[in-house]
Write a protein that holds these residues in place. Structure first.
Motif, PDB file in Angstrom:
ATOM      1  N   UNK A 193      76.856  26.114  80.661  1.00  0.00           N
ATOM      2  CA  UNK A 193      75.673  25.294  80.830  1.00  0.00           C
ATOM      3  C   UNK A 193      76.305  23.728  80.802  1.00  0.00           C
ATOM      4  N   UNK A 194      77.661  23.543  80.656  1.00  0.00           N
ATOM      5  CA  UNK A 194      78.187  22.225  80.620  1.00  0.00           C
ATOM      6  C   UNK A 194      79.029  22.002  81.764  1.00  0.00           C
ATOM      7  N   UNK A 195      78.870  22.037  82.842  1.00  0.00           N
ATOM      8  CA  UNK A 195      79.446  21.799  84.209  1.00  0.00           C
ATOM      9  C   UNK A 195      80.375  20.473  84.218  1.00  0.00           C
ATOM     10  N   UNK A 196      79.986  19.766  83.329  1.00  0.00           N
ATOM     11  CA  UNK A 196      80.811  18.283  83.442  1.00  0.00           C
ATOM     12  C   UNK A 196      82.006  18.593  82.883  1.00  0.00           C
ATOM     13  N   UNK A 197      82.386  19.760  82.055  1.00  0.00           N
ATOM     14  CA  UNK A 197      83.349  19.997  81.447  1.00  0.00           C
ATOM     15  C   UNK A 197      84.555  20.969  82.363  1.00  0.00           C
ATOM     16  N   UNK A 198      84.112  20.743  83.716  1.00  0.00           N
ATOM     17  CA  UNK A 198      84.823  21.874  84.473  1.00  0.00           C
ATOM     18  C   UNK A 198      86.150  21.448  84.530  1.00  0.00           C
ATOM     19  N   UNK A 199      86.795  20.108  84.116  1.00  0.00           N
ATOM     20  CA  UNK A 199      88.141  19.782  84.277  1.00  0.00           C
ATOM     21  C   UNK A 199      89.129  20.130  82.962  1.00  0.00           C
ATOM     22  N   UNK A 200      88.380  21.092  82.160  1.00  0.00           N
ATOM     23  CA  UNK A 200      89.141  21.366  80.902  1.00  0.00           C
ATOM     24  C   UNK A 200      90.178  22.158  81.501  1.00  0.00           C
ATOM     25  N   UNK A 201      91.516  22.136  81.068  1.00  0.00           N
ATOM     26  CA  UNK A 201      92.519  22.734  81.215  1.00  0.00           C
ATOM     27  C   UNK A 201      92.983  22.848  82.684  1.00  0.00           C
ATOM     28  N   UNK A 202      92.783  21.604  83.258  1.00  0.00           N
ATOM     29  CA  UNK A 202      92.879  21.722  84.750  1.00  0.00           C
ATOM     30  C   UNK A 202      94.380  21.466  85.168  1.00  0.00           C
TER      31      UNK A 202
END
Length: 313
Positions: A193-202
């Motif tokens: 539900x929080x796609x804005x956090x997709x860069x976590x652990x990039x």
């Protein structure tokens, strides 16, 4: 029981025949269990195998549709492998089936079925362990095949139904599923539900994708491995086609999707040009061994006596 049979079960040929019969029974059975389990876990249970990645998105989460197509092709290759178990007539093919692959493939199918169950139950630690064991088994199979049972142009079905499915089967957990399952186990995910956090652990995802793809690129360049090239490019496409993806991961997978086939073509051209430069084209290993064997036999026979009457009439 075996000792009471009126045959010498200690003879290598008899033992190989018994091993082949055993594989003719166990391999199709294990494949059937694998396919049935995956179908049930994908279609009947909720959430299915493909839906888990939607619940646990990560930087290296693959596209379920592309993975499903890839696994289906592996199954088709294994069906051909089972047919080859029954129809094989060449001794080299039988040896590759029994000693090159053998029971590890049976166990691998069982492990994949166990993985599917643990995956839909969201027991990700168990899933990671299953995938790790599966990867070790398939790496062993591929090393044995490449070292002792190399593919040969005179046996194209060996390449198509032995080397291809076993190699592709190995690349599936190596490049995608084992790292992804490990990421979920370690909590390297973000909320759906929080796609804005997709860069976590990039950067962790970038390191994994870079590492496995560099390994694959080296194999493609050094061995000119078409199977690895196609499989690795497909795995990369399954990663970058799933959005959202952080730029380091997306760009890495996109570049290696192109780099693998380019490296294969460049390596093949280099070897061809190198052969022409030195005035000869290198023979395949089997043909080279045959020529050496004939030369050694001719040397052992010594000079032949010439029949003068046959020569001059």
């Amino acid at each position: 029981m075996m000792e009471s049979l009126p045959i010498d079960t200690s003879h290598p040929a008899v033992r190989e025949y018994i091993a082949l019969i055993r594989l003719q029974v166990l391999t199709p059975l294990s494949l059937l269990i694998n396919i049935a389990t995956v179908i049930v876990c994908s279609v009947v249970l909720t959430p299915g195998l493909g839906k888990i990645s939607e619940l646990y998105p990560a930087t290296i989460a693959p596209n379920p549709s592309l993975i499903a197509i890839f696994v289906t092709l592996i199954y088709i290759g294994q069906i051909g492998y089972c047919v080859l178990l029954v129809l094989a007539r060449k001794q080299e093919t039988k040896t590759a089936l029994v000693q090159g692959v053998g029971l590890p493939l049976v166990i691998a199918n069982g492990l994949m079925a166990a993985w599917a169950i643990s995956w839909v139950l969201q027991a990700f630690l168990v899933s990671t362990i299953m995938l790790g064991m599966l990867l070790v088994l398939l790496v062993y199979c591929n090393l044995v095949l490449l070292v002792y049972h190399r593919p040969n142009r005179s046996r194209p079905f060996d390449l198509l139904f032995i080397h291809a499915p076993v190699r592709a089967f190995m690349i599936w957990p190596l490049m995608v599923m084992f790292p992804y399952s490990l990421f979920i186990t370690l909590g390297y995910t973000f909320s759906p539900g929080e796609p804005q956090h997709y860069a976590r652990h990039q950067w962790a995802g970038f390191a994994v994708m870079l590492g496995v793809n560099v390994l694959g690129l080296l194999v493609v360049v050094l061995r000119r491995d078409i199977i690895w090239c196609v499989s690795a490019s497909w795995m990369c496409a399954s990663i970058w086609s799933r959005s959202p993806k952080p730029m380091p991961v997306w760009l890495t997978c996109m570049l290696f999707t192109i780099a693998h086939p380019l490296a294969l073509v460049a390596s093949a051209l280099f070897m061809r040009l190198r052969g022409h430069r030195y005035g000869a084209i290198m023979l395949p290993p089997d043909e080279l061994e045959d020529n050496e064997a004939r030369a050694a036999q001719a040397h052992a026979d010594g000079p032949r006596e010439i029949d003068a009457e046959a020569l001059w009439g």
